[in-house]
Design an enzyme around this catalytic site. Structure first.
Site, PDB file in Angstrom:
ATOM      1  N   HIS A 143       3.093  -4.853   4.037  1.00 25.51           N
ATOM      2  CA  HIS A 143       3.009  -5.377   5.401  1.00 25.51           C
ATOM      3  C   HIS A 143       2.462  -6.802   5.411  1.00 25.51           C
ATOM      4  CE1 HIS A 143       3.830  -1.484   7.183  1.00 25.51           C
ATOM      5  NE2 HIS A 143       2.913  -0.931   6.422  1.00 25.51           N
ATOM      6  N   ASP A 151      -5.228 -10.393  -0.173  1.00 26.38           N
ATOM      7  CA  ASP A 151      -3.929 -11.048   0.005  1.00 26.38           C
ATOM      8  C   ASP A 151      -3.075 -10.979  -1.270  1.00 26.38           C
ATOM      9  OD1 ASP A 151      -1.980 -12.532   1.354  1.00 26.38           O
ATOM     10  OD2 ASP A 151      -2.693 -14.405   0.478  1.00 26.38           O
ATOM     11  N   HIS A 152      -1.814 -10.586  -1.091  1.00 27.41           N
ATOM     12  CA  HIS A 152      -0.859 -10.450  -2.194  1.00 27.41           C
ATOM     13  C   HIS A 152      -1.321  -9.426  -3.231  1.00 27.41           C
ATOM     14  CE1 HIS A 152       1.082 -13.884  -0.343  1.00 27.41           C
ATOM     15  NE2 HIS A 152       2.109 -13.718  -1.133  1.00 27.41           N
ATOM     16  N   HIS A 161       0.846  -1.189   0.000  1.00 23.59           N
ATOM     17  CA  HIS A 161       0.000   0.000   0.000  1.00 23.59           C
ATOM     18  C   HIS A 161       0.892   1.254   0.000  1.00 23.59           C
ATOM     19  CE1 HIS A 161      -0.404   1.215   4.532  1.00 23.59           C
ATOM     20  NE2 HIS A 161       0.808   0.855   4.278  1.00 23.59           N
ATOM     21  N   HIS A 212       5.052   0.246  -0.391  1.00 26.07           N
ATOM     22  CA  HIS A 212       5.757  -0.684   0.501  1.00 26.07           C
ATOM     23  C   HIS A 212       4.691  -1.682   0.940  1.00 26.07           C
ATOM     24  CE1 HIS A 212       3.916   2.291   3.122  1.00 26.07           C
ATOM     25  NE2 HIS A 212       3.926   1.387   4.071  1.00 26.07           N
ATOM     26  N   CYS A 254       5.755   6.455   4.459  1.00 26.33           N
ATOM     27  CA  CYS A 254       4.557   5.729   4.016  1.00 26.33           C
ATOM     28  C   CYS A 254       4.012   6.282   2.706  1.00 26.33           C
ATOM     29  CB  CYS A 254       3.474   5.774   5.086  1.00 26.33           C
ATOM     30  SG  CYS A 254       3.977   4.937   6.602  1.00 26.33           S
ATOM     31  N   GLU A 303      -0.890  -3.747  11.652  1.00 27.01           N
ATOM     32  CA  GLU A 303      -0.102  -3.399  10.463  1.00 27.01           C
ATOM     33  C   GLU A 303       1.340  -3.852  10.688  1.00 27.01           C
ATOM     34  OE1 GLU A 303      -0.887   0.434   8.108  1.00 27.01           O
ATOM     35  OE2 GLU A 303       0.984   0.827   9.156  1.00 27.01           O
TER      36      GLU A 303
END
Lengths: 136, 136, 136, 136, 136, 136
Positions: free
Chosen positions: D42, D80-81, D15, D40, D34, D125
């Site tokens: 998480h 996811d991913h 994100h 980047h 951020c 996070e």
């Protein structure tokens, strides 16, 4: 007998697994969701270990505050909150698997830590997937 | 230098420690609460590690998704939510200590993973009791 | 404003989820692997919390060593290394789900802790499945 | 008194925090690292809790296997991913902060879980930054 | 092939890093906050590992309950809730770094564990700083 | 509905539990090993939570980087690597139990965080002993 000292740090980064000599279909067949084109990411946990003899004056094998500073300057500042594929020079022609990230981190840190100390990297991509380099 | 890759899985099982050639009293003297006749159980955490060279095409030593599938098929399906003493063929004549469970898991997985990869098992019976096989 | 104090303990036990008024097939349809007849087990992590005012002489809401001793005497000694269905009086006619185990633990401890203290139970069956009682 | 049951799942995503009505400089002043343009990521840990009464037939407030399946279908398969900004419909005009991700997850799951159950989301996070929605 | 068994224990202690042949200024330059004169402290997590062959009668390399008792008698009773510099005989003339504490623990336990078992100590001073002795 | 955001930090400190109006014997009877005269210590883990509405411009309830800086300036700099009894002004006449440390941290931070945000402290003295203030 020697002592091993370990310092744990972390960084958050995006990446994508992808072999540019293959088409999307083959990349998806090999790398699955890890090949999605717009990247995903991880909280990488990094353990750096050094092996040596405690200094008789300090009782330290290596000052872990100094090791932390070295990791911060050469690894965290370069990788943290970055896209490993796009924002770092290391993965332009190298797939950023956990294996390859660990090897790159080892090569970078090896230049800044005296060869009298054995150096080893343990990198957690997730709590369930992690790697060590070198293996022995 | 080679890289070690590790995949962590888990299973929940019941067991009892017991040597059938001894009476209850001696079993209790040796195994304590672990010898209670009606079984107790654990959340076993299993780490499987392989050592090898990263493939230049993929950057993987071994696809951890494939390793996870192998563990699932040969270990989790056999051990998870089972009574290790009664429901598996391995502990009819072998005490299901963490040591022996780790050796059995190693023997099962060794048949399904090419010998070019060193294989090692780490098994947590609890957060405070765990074993590795082989030790070196 | 009051303070909450929490003590964490653990026990290892076997159990089976099963409704005796249903046949095996229906039990498997509802409880899946948790209904296997020969039991499985867990490392239960138990958090007991009390709410009250710190005593001005000690600074303690409740001596956590004393709370630990109470949990040990009334819960751990009864549940640890036991088969919850067979070895305890509580689950002869009650399914030992995490919900019901937490309610039973609350009822047992409530008898031994002065009512001036609010009492709450958090019980981890696994790292990914856990319950709280009462909910508020 | 009611019981709370909790299921923990995880997803890995990329994100970027960014307000499109601001220029890069202001975005960096507010969001720091951020806001880096290439994303980047998480390892998000997600806890979903439901409050209700245990069913007298099962001893379950809610079958956590069913809850896990619901989370998998409506959250994990979608997030996811993925790149939360680019690959999901939710963050085209909403900044993917942990706060907003938790609110979105709550809204999605609320449609699939009967209103008799209170629903709450806890989203990590990182190990050191996490949120809960609703707060009470 | 041999098996390694590991038992994890903990103790809470105060300490100060300090070389009495240096003045306060040099001590602060080398040890930073760790040299503050009135001590600070840690929750030390201690892993003790032994390598050997499982006994064919028990399936144990070493009874971890017995190992726990040995650690309790010789380490925990001596170090727990103590000031390592002032209350133990070991650090009168030796700086209580994690390295030196691990070496001392190894020397103490080595006297109580048969030499047929390889002995190794892993000591966590914090989650991010830890040591192993011997290193190999 | 409001959102809760949490930031986790840590500090390492020495302390001793002791009521100066009692003699050593009574102090030992009440506080046990925690009353040893030369101090012991802990790795304190501190969670600070704030409740509020996400800002529509940022998606933040509160910038956790800013919260981390506030905690660092007002708590970590004052408590980390210190002897809580001797080196801080707060525990001259107040026993440094986890309860009292949490109340003191709440009072300090409350002065630096706007009252529109509910503030709560969770403090881990060890993994097994922890407190929350306020309790509700």
């Amino acid at each position: 007998m020697k002592v091993k000292v370990i310092r744990k740090e972390h960084f958050n980064a995006a990446h994508r697994l992808f072999n540019p000599s293959w088409d999307e279909e083959k990349n998806f067949a090999v790398f699955g969701k890890c090949s999605y084109p717009n990247y995903h990411g991880h909280n990488y946990e990094l353990e750096v270990s050094l092996v040596g003899d405690p200094d008789p004056q300090t009782g330290y094998v290596y000052d872990l505050k100094l090791l932390s500073d070295l990791i911060d300057e050469h690894i965290i500042k370069v990788f943290d909150h970055k896209n490993l594929n796009l924002d770092t020079p290391y993965f332009k022609n190298l797939n950023p698997t956990a294996e390859n990230i660990a090897i790159i981190i080892w090569r970078i840190l090896r230049q800044h830590i005296d060869n009298q100390y054995e150096l080893k990297i343990k990198l957690y991509e997730t709590e369930r997937n992690f790697v060590e380099y070198p293996a022995h």
